[in-house]
Design a protein around this motif. Sequence first.
Motif, short mmCIF file in Angstrom:
data_model
loop_
_atom_site.label_atom_id
_atom_site.label_comp_id
_atom_site.label_asym_id
_atom_site.label_seq_id
_atom_site.Cartn_x
_atom_site.Cartn_y
_atom_site.Cartn_z
N UNK A 108 30.13 6.80 75.77
CA UNK A 108 30.62 7.36 77.03
C UNK A 108 29.46 7.74 77.95
N UNK A 109 28.43 8.33 77.36
CA UNK A 109 27.25 8.70 78.16
C UNK A 109 26.56 7.45 78.73
N UNK A 110 26.51 6.40 77.91
CA UNK A 110 25.92 5.14 78.38
C UNK A 110 26.71 4.60 79.57
N UNK A 111 28.04 4.58 79.44
CA UNK A 111 28.87 4.08 80.54
C UNK A 111 28.70 4.95 81.79
N UNK A 112 28.59 6.25 81.61
CA UNK A 112 28.41 7.17 82.73
C UNK A 112 27.08 6.92 83.44
N UNK A 113 26.04 6.71 82.66
CA UNK A 113 24.70 6.42 83.22
C UNK A 113 24.74 5.11 83.99
N UNK A 114 25.36 4.09 83.42
CA UNK A 114 25.44 2.79 84.10
C UNK A 114 26.20 2.89 85.40
N UNK A 115 27.31 3.62 85.41
CA UNK A 115 28.09 3.78 86.65
C UNK A 115 27.29 4.55 87.70
N UNK A 116 26.60 5.58 87.25
CA UNK A 116 25.81 6.41 88.20
C UNK A 116 24.66 5.60 88.82
N UNK A 117 24.03 4.77 88.03
CA UNK A 117 22.89 4.00 88.52
C UNK A 117 23.32 2.86 89.44
N UNK A 118 24.53 2.39 89.30
CA UNK A 118 25.00 1.27 90.13
C UNK A 118 25.45 1.72 91.51
N UNK A 119 25.57 3.02 91.75
CA UNK A 119 26.01 3.53 93.06
C UNK A 119 24.99 3.31 94.13
N UNK A 121 18.66 1.32 75.13
CA UNK A 121 17.79 1.59 73.98
C UNK A 121 18.11 2.96 73.37
N UNK A 122 18.36 3.94 74.23
CA UNK A 122 18.73 5.27 73.74
C UNK A 122 20.07 5.22 73.00
N UNK A 123 21.01 4.42 73.51
CA UNK A 123 22.30 4.25 72.83
C UNK A 123 22.10 3.59 71.47
N UNK A 124 21.25 2.57 71.43
CA UNK A 124 20.98 1.87 70.17
C UNK A 124 20.33 2.79 69.14
N UNK A 125 19.53 3.73 69.58
CA UNK A 125 18.88 4.68 68.66
C UNK A 125 19.82 5.82 68.25
N UNK A 126 20.95 5.91 68.94
CA UNK A 126 21.90 6.97 68.62
C UNK A 126 21.64 8.27 69.37
N UNK A 127 20.81 8.22 70.39
CA UNK A 127 20.47 9.42 71.16
C UNK A 127 21.59 9.81 72.13
N UNK A 128 22.36 8.81 72.60
CA UNK A 128 23.47 9.09 73.52
C UNK A 128 24.71 8.36 73.02
N UNK A 129 25.86 8.84 73.45
CA UNK A 129 27.12 8.23 73.05
C UNK A 129 27.47 7.06 73.98
#
Length: 85
Positions: free
Chosen positions: A74-85, A64-72
């Motif tokens: 790359x940041x979205x991918x980084x967040x997803x990778x971090x949360x899947x650990x 949702x933050x990515x869709x609003x333009x709050x994060x890029x």
Amino acid sequence: MMHGFGFGNGYGMGNFFGGGMLMMGLFWIVIIVAVIYFVRNSNDSIDRNGGRSFKEDPIEIARQRYAKGEISKEELQEIKEELRK
């Protein structure tokens, strides 16, 4: 002449045991039911569909933050990778 002190004349203790005990019991039942109702309905974190706490998925929040333009992207991918650990 004594008024109101006998057990069978409709005054005093006779009236208490006749209808007063019933009314007192009903009063306490109503109070207990009201307390239970307000306690169960006062907790805003309880989901109405099953009683579980409602928590959004962190990945969905990031999307949702990515869709609003709050994060890029790359940041979205980084967040997803971090949360899947």
